[in-house]
Design a protein around this motif. Structure first.
Motif, PDB file in Angstrom:
ATOM      1  N   UNK A   9       0.819  -1.220   0.000  1.00  0.00           N
ATOM      2  CA  UNK A   9       0.000   0.000   0.000  1.00  0.00           C
ATOM      3  C   UNK A   9       0.845   1.258   0.000  1.00  0.00           C
ATOM      4  N   UNK A  10       2.015   1.189   0.629  1.00  0.00           N
ATOM      5  CA  UNK A  10       2.854   2.381   0.804  1.00  0.00           C
ATOM      6  C   UNK A  10       3.883   2.572  -0.306  1.00  0.00           C
ATOM      7  N   UNK A  11       4.090   1.560  -1.152  1.00  0.00           N
ATOM      8  CA  UNK A  11       5.119   1.635  -2.191  1.00  0.00           C
ATOM      9  C   UNK A  11       4.508   1.309  -3.553  1.00  0.00           C
ATOM     10  N   UNK A  12       4.203   2.307  -4.366  1.00  0.00           N
ATOM     11  CA  UNK A  12       3.598   2.068  -5.685  1.00  0.00           C
ATOM     12  C   UNK A  12       4.465   1.197  -6.596  1.00  0.00           C
ATOM     13  N   UNK A  13       5.787   1.205  -6.380  1.00  0.00           N
ATOM     14  CA  UNK A  13       6.687   0.418  -7.219  1.00  0.00           C
ATOM     15  C   UNK A  13       7.081  -0.900  -6.555  1.00  0.00           C
ATOM     16  N   UNK A  14       6.210  -1.446  -5.706  1.00  0.00           N
ATOM     17  CA  UNK A  14       6.538  -2.663  -4.954  1.00  0.00           C
ATOM     18  C   UNK A  14       6.857  -3.847  -5.861  1.00  0.00           C
ATOM     19  N   UNK A  15       6.329  -3.859  -7.082  1.00  0.00           N
ATOM     20  CA  UNK A  15       6.564  -4.987  -7.995  1.00  0.00           C
ATOM     21  C   UNK A  15       8.028  -5.100  -8.419  1.00  0.00           C
ATOM     22  N   UNK A  16       8.797  -4.041  -8.219  1.00  0.00           N
ATOM     23  CA  UNK A  16      10.216  -4.080  -8.585  1.00  0.00           C
ATOM     24  C   UNK A  16      11.083  -4.712  -7.502  1.00  0.00           C
ATOM     25  N   UNK A  17      10.487  -5.018  -6.362  1.00  0.00           N
ATOM     26  CA  UNK A  17      11.253  -5.549  -5.228  1.00  0.00           C
ATOM     27  C   UNK A  17      11.411  -7.068  -5.349  1.00  0.00           C
ATOM     28  N   UNK A  18      12.628  -7.494  -5.664  1.00  0.00           N
ATOM     29  CA  UNK A  18      12.883  -8.932  -5.808  1.00  0.00           C
ATOM     30  C   UNK A  18      12.630  -9.686  -4.510  1.00  0.00           C
ATOM     31  N   UNK A  19      13.021  -9.089  -3.373  1.00  0.00           N
ATOM     32  CA  UNK A  19      12.863  -9.772  -2.091  1.00  0.00           C
ATOM     33  C   UNK A  19      11.390 -10.084  -1.817  1.00  0.00           C
TER      34      UNK A  19
END
Length: 324
Positions: A9-19
């Motif tokens: 919810x807080x990070x619009x670019x969360x899909x870029x996070x490999x972890x």
């Protein structure tokens, strides 16, 4: 789950996070293999993982998604990093084997749509090596990748009201033929002896899975008219078990076969066949350090005692207690 949802919810670019992609796959495994969890618990992680795939490779707009597919297919220079391909394929496996046992699949993407989307990504090469065959870029499913598309689509249809309407019955007829004539990807290049042995073992996994899918498809189409003691049905069961005996006991390919062995068990009638299936189930559960083997064995024993085991594949209350 709360912390992950807060992060999304807080990070619009969360899909870029490999972890995050990795964590969702691991949590899916955790929920599938814990003592009290069900496939419904794993569904949340599958949904978030698919969101990451959708956003990372296709963008937010579904209409743009179709354009991205064309762009990806036409862009021969696009190469996925090996761990990305592993995670995408891990999702395909987890999603496919979970569908039948999830109570409500309405919130999950339709496999007839999802594989159309994912197939574009799966065309991207992983290794830039001269002597690597296409299927060797599949780190989890190998040459048996296509059989899991059949598995997912039939599992999805298994949730529908039966008898099926004409459109969906036609799709099952088509899938039945694809299962019946399924042939593993043929090596296009010369292989070493070890590569050839690995290819044969992994190809057996595809034959086992597609044949188990054929059994399920026949039951969906014939319903009450289905005779699981019919010679053709039992020949298919024995074909699967013969292929199982060609796979070494310690081979890692057993990790992708629980669904197929479970399905084969439902259609088996011979005492020795059933005993061997329970043995295989116990072996796979022990390798996975999972409680699921006990649940599967309990389901099979109840189904066999009923005298009409294939009918249990439509009893949602019983299926919900199975994890894969």
């Amino acid at each position: 789950k709360i912390l992950i949802q807060n992060f999304i919810d807080e990070h619009p670019d969360y899909a870029d996070e490999d972890w995050l992609f990795v964590a969702l796959q691991l949590l899916c495994n955790r929920d599938k293999n814990s003592l009290t969890a069900t496939e419904e618990d794993a569904k949340w992680h599958l949904m978030r993982a698919f969101d990451i795939i959708r956003l990372r490779y296709y963008g937010k707009d579904d209409k743009k998604c179709e354009l991205s597919i064309i762009e990806i297919i036409s862009n021969s220079n696009l190469v996925l990093r090996p761990y990305e391909r592993t995670l995408i394929e891990s999702f395909i496996f987890q999603y496919s084997v979970s569908l039948l046992f999830i109570d409500n699949v309405d919130e999950l993407p339709n496999p007839f749509k999802i594989f159309k989307i994912l197939n574009a990504v799966l065309k991207c090469p992983v290794y830039d090596c001269e002597y690597i065959a296409d299927w060797m870029s599949n780190p989890i499913l190998g040459p048996s990748l296509d059989s899991f598309e059949l598995l997912a689509k039939l599992s999805y249809i298994g949730h529908m009201q039966v008898p099926l309407n004409r459109e969906w019955a036609g799709r099952v007829v088509s899938l039945t033929k694809m299962c019946q004539y399924y042939t593993p990807t043929t090596p296009a290049k010369k292989m070493t002896e070890i590569q050839w042995q690995n290819y044969q073992i992994n190809s057996n996994a595809g034959i086992i899975t597609s044949t188990a899918c054929w059994l399920f498809a026949r039951k969906i189409l014939e319903l009450d008219a289905f005779d699981h003691e019919d010679q053709a049905i039992q020949n298919a069961v024995k074909k699967i078990l013969l292929k199982c005996k060609e796979i070494p006991a310690g081979n890692r390919v057993w990790g992708i076969l629980p669904w197929a062995i479970f399905m084969t068990g439902v259609f088996s009638v011979d005492f020795d066949d059933r005993s061997y299936i329970l043995e295989l189930n116990g072996m796979m559960a022990e390798r996975a350090h999972s409680y699921n083997g006990f649940r599967i064995s309990s389901f099979l024993r109840r189904a066999w005692a009923s005298g009409s085991a294939p009918n249990f594949l439509f009893v949602r209350g019983s299926l919900m207690h199975i994890n894969m």
